[in-house]
Write a protein that holds these residues in place. Structure first.
Motif, PDB file in Angstrom:
ATOM      1  N   GLY A  33       0.806  -1.209   0.000  1.00  0.00           N
ATOM      2  CA  GLY A  33       0.000   0.000   0.000  1.00  0.00           C
ATOM      3  C   GLY A  33       0.840   1.260   0.000  1.00  0.00           C
ATOM      4  O   GLY A  33       2.070   1.234  -0.204  1.00  0.00           O
ATOM      5  N   GLU A  34       0.171   2.379   0.242  1.00  0.00           N
ATOM      6  CA  GLU A  34       0.833   3.678   0.249  1.00  0.00           C
ATOM      7  C   GLU A  34       1.863   3.717   1.377  1.00  0.00           C
ATOM      8  O   GLU A  34       1.509   3.540   2.545  1.00  0.00           O
ATOM      9  N   PRO A  35       3.139   3.926   1.067  1.00  0.00           N
ATOM     10  CA  PRO A  35       4.168   3.872   2.114  1.00  0.00           C
ATOM     11  C   PRO A  35       4.116   5.079   3.046  1.00  0.00           C
ATOM     12  O   PRO A  35       3.707   6.173   2.656  1.00  0.00           O
ATOM     13  N   THR A  36       4.509   4.834   4.280  1.00  0.00           N
ATOM     14  CA  THR A  36       4.758   5.908   5.244  1.00  0.00           C
ATOM     15  C   THR A  36       6.268   6.045   5.356  1.00  0.00           C
ATOM     16  O   THR A  36       6.958   5.076   5.703  1.00  0.00           O
ATOM     17  N   TYR A  37       6.778   7.214   5.042  1.00  0.00           N
ATOM     18  CA  TYR A  37       8.227   7.408   5.021  1.00  0.00           C
ATOM     19  C   TYR A  37       8.716   8.044   6.314  1.00  0.00           C
ATOM     20  O   TYR A  37       8.098   8.956   6.859  1.00  0.00           O
ATOM     21  N   MET A  38       9.850   7.543   6.780  1.00  0.00           N
ATOM     22  CA  MET A  38      10.572   8.229   7.843  1.00  0.00           C
ATOM     23  C   MET A  38      11.665   9.060   7.191  1.00  0.00           C
ATOM     24  O   MET A  38      12.500   8.535   6.445  1.00  0.00           O
ATOM     25  N   GLU A  39      11.647  10.339   7.462  1.00  0.00           N
ATOM     26  CA  GLU A  39      12.642  11.239   6.894  1.00  0.00           C
ATOM     27  C   GLU A  39      13.686  11.563   7.954  1.00  0.00           C
ATOM     28  O   GLU A  39      13.354  12.012   9.058  1.00  0.00           O
TER      29      GLU A  39
END
Length: 298
Positions: free
Chosen positions: A262-268
């Motif tokens: 699914g739509e990724p959640t990014y850690m920046e």
């Protein structure tokens, strides 16, 4: 007022013992006591309450201490600036980081700094979560910190250095451990291991956001500050965790990393520093960081 008087005062204030302070300054105790008395006379107030058993700062001593320290900080900055005109970079830089989350980014920076500036000393402080890192930058306790982005409004300046999607860290015997990818909603009934809410961790905030977006609020069974220990607890079967994909290469033998569909959640990931920090050596290290840890394309 002489700088050696201030040096003597700082030593006694930090040791709260004339004998130890004298040994630190390589002086006899009697000349040290005389120096403190001269300083007190110059200021017109007592800096220490002395007895045969103890030494304590007076309210005046507590008030004077940060200004005395600032004199030596300014002298050190002056030395750095003077030597910088000859092309020499030296001094100390304190860096805050969180081990598991920065294991790919910290080593290239430290190696490059050591090679480029052998006279620069790096003081590395582990276990620093984002909120703590920003606060310590603002107070002057750190020069540079690895942080999760974005941060709350602050005089601290940041630069993006990495962007990784979150995935699931699972015990090796978890029913989904063998899957190539999973839906985050599949973990709704699992217990989660997270960094503490009070620590101000960017990872904890993102993990909660990802779970809520997947339709559930995670049941937290353990909070722990150290991300390495989170992976260790996952491997023991305590629970599951959401972690950035960069940890896939350092998973314990009894745990696995599984990407999320699914739509990724990014850690920046970012570097943070106080722009008004006047230290030439800090800005020299930041210049190196810009070369070895460039901002990734968006």
């Amino acid at each position: 007022m002489e700088t050696r008087w201030l040096e003597a005062f700082i030593a006694v204030a930090e040791e709260l013992h004339f004998g130890r302070a004298a040994a630190r300054l390589r002086l006899a105790q009697s000349p040290l006591s005389q120096t403190i008395r001269r300083l007190e006379k110059e200021l017109g107030t007592k800096l220490f309450d002395r007895s045969t058993r103890s030494v304590a700062l007076t309210p005046a001593g507590h008030a004077f201490l940060p200004y005395a320290r600032r004199v030596f900080e300014e002298l050190e900055l002056g030395r750095q600036a003077a030597r910088a005109t000859d092309g020499v970079v030296y001094g100390a830089v304190s860096i805050g980081f969180s081990g598991a989350l920065n294991h790919l980014m910290l080593p290239p920076l430290t190696r490059a700094v050591h090679q480029r500036f052998p006279d620069v000393t790096l003081s590395l402080n582990g276990g620093v979560m984002t909120h703590d890192g920003v606060e310590r930058l603002e107070r002057g306790g750190l020069d540079i910190a690895f942080v999760g982005l974005p941060i709350d409004p602050s005089p601290v300046r940041t630069r993006l250095i990495g962007r990784e999607p979150l995935g699931a860290a699972l015990p090796v015997d978890h029913p989904l451990a063998g899957e190539a990818a999973i839906d985050l909603a599949d973990l709704a009934d699992d217990g989660f291991i997270t960094t503490p809410v009070a620590a101000g961790s960017a990872l904890e905030r993102l993990a909660m956001q990802a779970c809520v977006a997947a339709g559930f609020r995670p049941r937290v069974v353990q909070e722990i500050t150290d991300p390495y220990m989170i992976l260790t607890l996952v491997s023991t079967g305590v629970g599951v965790a959401l972690m950035p994909s960069e940890v896939a290469g350092i998973m314990p033998s009894a745990a696995v990393f599984v990407p999320l569909r699914g739509e990724p959640t990014y850690m920046e990931h970012g570097l943070a520093w106080l722009e008004e920090n006047p230290s030439p050596v800090v800005h020299a290290v930041l210049d190196v960081a810009e070369e070895v840890l460039p901002t990734p394309p968006t």
